[in-house]
Design an enzyme around this catalytic site. Structure first.
Site, PDB file in Angstrom:
ATOM      1  N   LYS A  55      19.332   1.431  80.110  1.00 41.07           N
ATOM      2  CA  LYS A  55      20.163   1.959  81.188  1.00 41.07           C
ATOM      3  C   LYS A  55      21.146   0.911  81.689  1.00 41.07           C
ATOM      4  CE  LYS A  55      16.211   4.623  82.771  1.00 41.07           C
ATOM      5  NZ  LYS A  55      15.294   4.836  83.873  1.00 41.07           N
ATOM      6  N   ASP A 115      12.773   0.803  76.265  1.00 46.67           N
ATOM      7  CA  ASP A 115      12.040  -0.429  76.554  1.00 46.67           C
ATOM      8  C   ASP A 115      10.561  -0.184  76.805  1.00 46.67           C
ATOM      9  OD1 ASP A 115      12.560   0.961  78.850  1.00 46.67           O
ATOM     10  OD2 ASP A 115      13.249  -0.745  80.026  1.00 46.67           O
TER      11      ASP A 115
END
Length: 907
Positions: free
Chosen positions: A611, A647
């Site tokens: 992000k 992640d």
């Protein structure tokens, strides 16, 4: 009453000079030179006084260090837990109780809160009968309180009380920061011996007696202070607030406000705390040996506490009188006074009183008073005898004043140097018979002090008594207590009960099922996205893999080498590339062209997308396809994108490489998310029923449908409204580092507007967005360093923060981070319990790979999270593993697992 340090001390200084002048003795009957020699031994040069000052300062520093307490050359330096002093806003009626050897004094104060001055309504003293000293002292005190209040004929029923207790105690707290006051008596002193009290909590003993004998009133003991501390606090409302308290009476002691960072063993290292030096014990390690006379040695041998309290025995009036008596008796016995006649009275301990000394050294009538005293002892003194006796009293008196000044100079110098100040202006609150009874004594102390520390300006303020100070400490304690109660009321909505957390867990479970179901997936707020990662590493993966870890302002290109343990295990080589702001916020073509150019530079090939970007043309598109298109735009360069992972999955995979039971990934950092291995039969959005697949929960959106509205506070709603994605990521906004600081800021702004914090200050600085980054919260919760940084950060912006404010800010930070940990733990409990039920296990052992700055750095977050999971998922034994380079390493491992499985299938 304030006394200037420049006051003249000429009378006694002249007397000091006269002591050293030759005296002509008539008829050779008296040995004037011998008497002069003895008197001369009491004179202290400036060099000696400086040495004493420096030695005491060194003893103070040793005493402040925990490892040195009780050691040779260390002053006791006892923490009093008096941290908050009156600030002028206290309101109400407060009782002060002062216990001395001979009486109980009760003070009633009325504080209006409108000005710093105190209004003393009434004071009354009650003599202590001998029968009460034994084992009924607290019962007697309680009866005195009841009588005092009954005589007032007041309609008030509640009285906070401060107790001035002048004996050595062990303080464990002082009701200033939401903790019950506790004070155990270590030992009695000065012949005051009530049985059954040593080792007991004097607060409990007094409170019990008060409840029994003051039934018409509600008296709450909020503070117990040493009499020296009471003296200091009684003068804090003066024009020059006092930071030092000094008693010079029968004994002597001094206290002062010390910086908390200098006190060993203190959890809070910000602000100040009053330290009771117990300086009367100075000299027990030999620091005063070179100024002790033969008469001091004789006096010490006759004392009840031989070998200790050396400094007090040279300064206090009780010992001063005894020293003079011993000098007179010794010189008389030697034939150097009174024609060698030794009167029995001079052999009687305590025969010489302090008022006798004051009479003897009186300028106008001293010689006559001296003759009267000696005559009463059965002597027939001549004028020369009287002159010698007067000079002896003067020089012993003078030495006491000079030594007191040297000790006070040590304390003031310590305060100045510890604050790194070239000059210091300070107020000293003083009480005691020596201070009150002799103007010349005060003048000598101040004159010597000025000579020893010319860089300091000081004002001596006569104290109203330690009972008044004790009442003011109780007032400050009540003010803090009231502020904390108000603050806890504000923070109450953030305190989540077990029942509320169980509801969060259950709602998360329901949303997980919605996201997994084919029928409800499209309307589910917890998306439960398939990652198509169906296998965890088993440790047999080998080879070299490239990875791209894309972050907010930069990204890394990595080479991950997987070898056997014998060949070196896992090795990672990486290079960091910057993503300029103009690129990150441009468009899809410029962003991915920049990424590919960096990959070419490194010759890297595996991508992980994160992000933090707002480049136009990216949202809603396939990141893999965007990268492939960027590659095509490059000439003479070809690559194949193997996998795109987030992640959270990378974190799980990196931990699973070392622990096969790791089937959950958790990120708690700037954002918050989780993934886990779900049974394929439960994943309705993907074909196939066999095996397992990692599900990227995207749980940050949990609550976007309003199901968490019942735990949303007004602060959370303000955070959401001001965010760029209002109404979205509601669960993440309760937990992640991007929002915790803002929650704290809004709470502090509310507390300040309610006048609980930052009293009387402009609050515009608190309206600055992102004033409290999560990094600052982390440091604040870690203790003194963070609070110091908080002081600096806010003062730089024009907002002064007191020690009390700092403690309340720390409490707010702790509450916000605790809620975050528990809410996160409730969601994780739903995940682990679902895995257990999926496999129909009575007990599940599972590991969670965790990454993120909030989890790693915020104090107590990890512990609170783990405790919440254990509480809400009692049938699951959960182990938490910190991920090491999970983003890049995990991505490479996914490629490695895929390659390994492909090789196995082809063979």
């Amino acid at each position: 009453m304030a006394i200037n340090a420049t006051a003249s001390a000429s009378a006694l200084m002249c007397a000091q000079k006269n002591v050293f002048q030759q005296t002509s003795l008539p008829h050779g009957q008296y040995h004037g030179k011998e008497v002069q020699k003895h008197v001369e031994a009491f004179h202290l040069s400036k060099k000696q006084l400086v040495k004493i000052k420096d030695s005491m300062q060194a003893a103070m520093k040793k005493g402040l260090k925990k490892q040195a307490q009780g050691g040779a050359g260390a002053l006791p330096m006892l923490p009093t837990y008096v941290c908050a002093l009156p600030d002028g806003t206290e309101r109400g009626h407060f009782l002060g109780l002062e216990l001395s050897q001979t009486q109980v004094e009760i003070v009633l104060l009325h504080l209006s809160g409108e000005e710093r001055q105190t209004a003393q309504l009434k004071t009354q003293s009650f003599p202590i009968p001998a029968a009460a000293i034994d084992n009924k002292i607290f019962e007697y005190i309680a009866k005195c309180l009841a009588r005092f209040l009954d005589d007032l004929d007041t309609t008030e029923k509640y009285f906070p009380l401060g107790f001035s207790f002048p004996y050595q105690c062990e303080h464990t707290s002082l009701n200033q920061v939401n903790s019950a006051v506790a004070c155990k008596l270590v030992e009695w002193a000065k012949d005051f011996q009530a049985s059954g009290v040593v080792g007991e909590d004097v607060v409990q003993l007094l409170q019990k007696a008060v409840k029994e004998h003051c039934k018409n009133y509600c008296i709450e003991i909020l503070a117990v202070v040493n009499d020296t501390v009471g003296i200091m606090v009684s003068c804090v409302c003066e024009e020059q607030p006092c930071e030092v308290g000094l008693i010079i009476g029968e004994g002597t002691n001094c206290c002062y406000m010390e910086q908390a960072k200098n006190i060993a063993g203190m959890e809070n290292k910000v602000g100040h705390m009053c330290i009771n030096t117990e300086w009367g014990s100075f000299g027990e390690a030999g620091e005063l040996d070179d100024v002790l006379t033969e008469f001091d040695q004789l006096m010490d041998k006759e004392s009840l506490n031989q070998g200790i309290c050396r400094y007090e025995k040279l300064v206090g009036s009780l010992y001063l009188c005894e020293t003079v008596r011993i000098i007179l008796a010794t010189l008389s016995e030697k034939g150097e006074l009174f024609n060698g006649v030794l009167a029995p009275g001079l052999m009687t301990k305590g025969i010489l009183k302090f008022h006798d000394i004051l009479d003897i050294i009186d300028e106008k009538v001293g010689l006559a008073k001296t003759k009267n005293f000696l005559t009463r002892q059965g002597l027939v003194p001549n004028n020369q005898d009287c002159f010698h006796v007067q000079n002896i009293c003067q020089i012993v008196f003078l030495r006491s004043a000079n030594l007191c000044a040297a000790g006070l100079a040590a304390i003031i110098t310590h305060i100045r140097t510890s604050q790194n100040l070239p000059q210091l202006k300070i107020g000293v609150a003083v009480s005691g018979a020596l201070y009150r009874g002799q103007t010349q004594y005060r003048e000598i102390v101040q004159q010597t002090l000025k000579s020893l520390i010319p860089e300091c300006t000081f004002t001596f303020v006569a104290s109203d008594g330690s009972g008044t100070g004790a009442a003011l400490v109780a007032a400050a304690a009540l003010r803090l207590q009231s502020r904390q109660e108000q603050m806890f009321g504000v923070l109450a909505p953030l305190q989540l009960s077990v029942g509320i957390l169980e509801k969060v867990r259950n709602l998360m479970r329901q949303e997980m099922e919605k996201g997994l179901s084919k029928e409800t997936h499209n309307i589910a707020v917890v998306r439960m996205l398939p990652t198509f990662v169906c296998h965890l590493p088993d440790g047999s993966e080998r080879g070299d893999f490239l990875a791209l870890d894309l972050g907010g302002t930069n990204f890394r290109v990595l080479v991950v080498q997987l070898r056997s343990p014998q060949e070196g295990g896992v090795n990672i080589t990486s290079e960091i590339y910057t993503i300029p702001t103009e690129v990150a916020q441009s468009n899809d073509i410029k962003l991915f062209d920049h990424i590919v150019s960096c990959i070419i530079d490194f010759q890297g090939i595996l991508l992980r997308w994160t992000k933090g970007f707002s480049a136009l043309g990216c949202i809603g598109k396939d990141a893999v396809q965007l990268l492939r298109e960027a590659v095509k735009r490059q000439q003479h360069f070809d690559l194949n994108v193997v996998a795109l992972v987030n992640d959270t999955v990378g974190t799980m995979m990196s931990c699973a490489y070392v622990d096969p039971k790791c089937e959950i990934g958790l990120i708690v950092g700037t954002g918050c998310n989780a993934c886990y291995m779900e049974e394929m039969r439960n994943v309705g959005t993907v074909e196939g029923k066999e095996g397992r697949m990692c599900i990227n929960m995207e749980w940050g959106a949990f609550g976007d449908d309003g199901c968490l509205e019942y735990i949303m506070t007004s602060y959370d709603k303000k955070i959401d409204a001001a965010s760029i994605n209002s109404g979205q990521q509601r669960y993440e906004k309760l937990i992640s580092g991007m929002y915790l600081g803002e929650i704290v800021r809004h709470i502090l702004l509310d507390l300040a507007s309610r006048k609980i914090l930052f009293l009387g200050q402009q609050l515009s600085v608190l309206k600055t967005k992102d004033l409290f980054p999560t990094r600052l919260l982390t440091i604040i919760e870690n203790g003194s360093q963070g609070l110091q940084e908080l002081h600096a950060a806010l003062e730089e912006k024009g907002l002064t923060i007191s020690e009390e404010d700092a403690q309340l800010v720390k409490e707010v930070c702790h509450t916000v981070s605790t809620r975050a940990a528990k809410v996160c733990g409730a969601g994780l409990a739903a995940v682990v319990d679902k895995i257990r039920e999926n496999r129909q296990l009575e007990k599940l052992e599972v590991s969670v790979g965790v990454d993120g700055t909030v989890y790693k750095l915020l104090p107590n977050f990890a512990r609170q999270l783990q405790e919440t999971v254990a509480l809400l998922a009692p049938k699951c034994q959960v182990k938490f593993l910190l991920s090491e380079d999970g983003s890049g390493k995990g991505a490479a491992l996914i490629a490695a697992v895929a390659s390994h499985k492909s090789t196995q299938q082809s063979t």
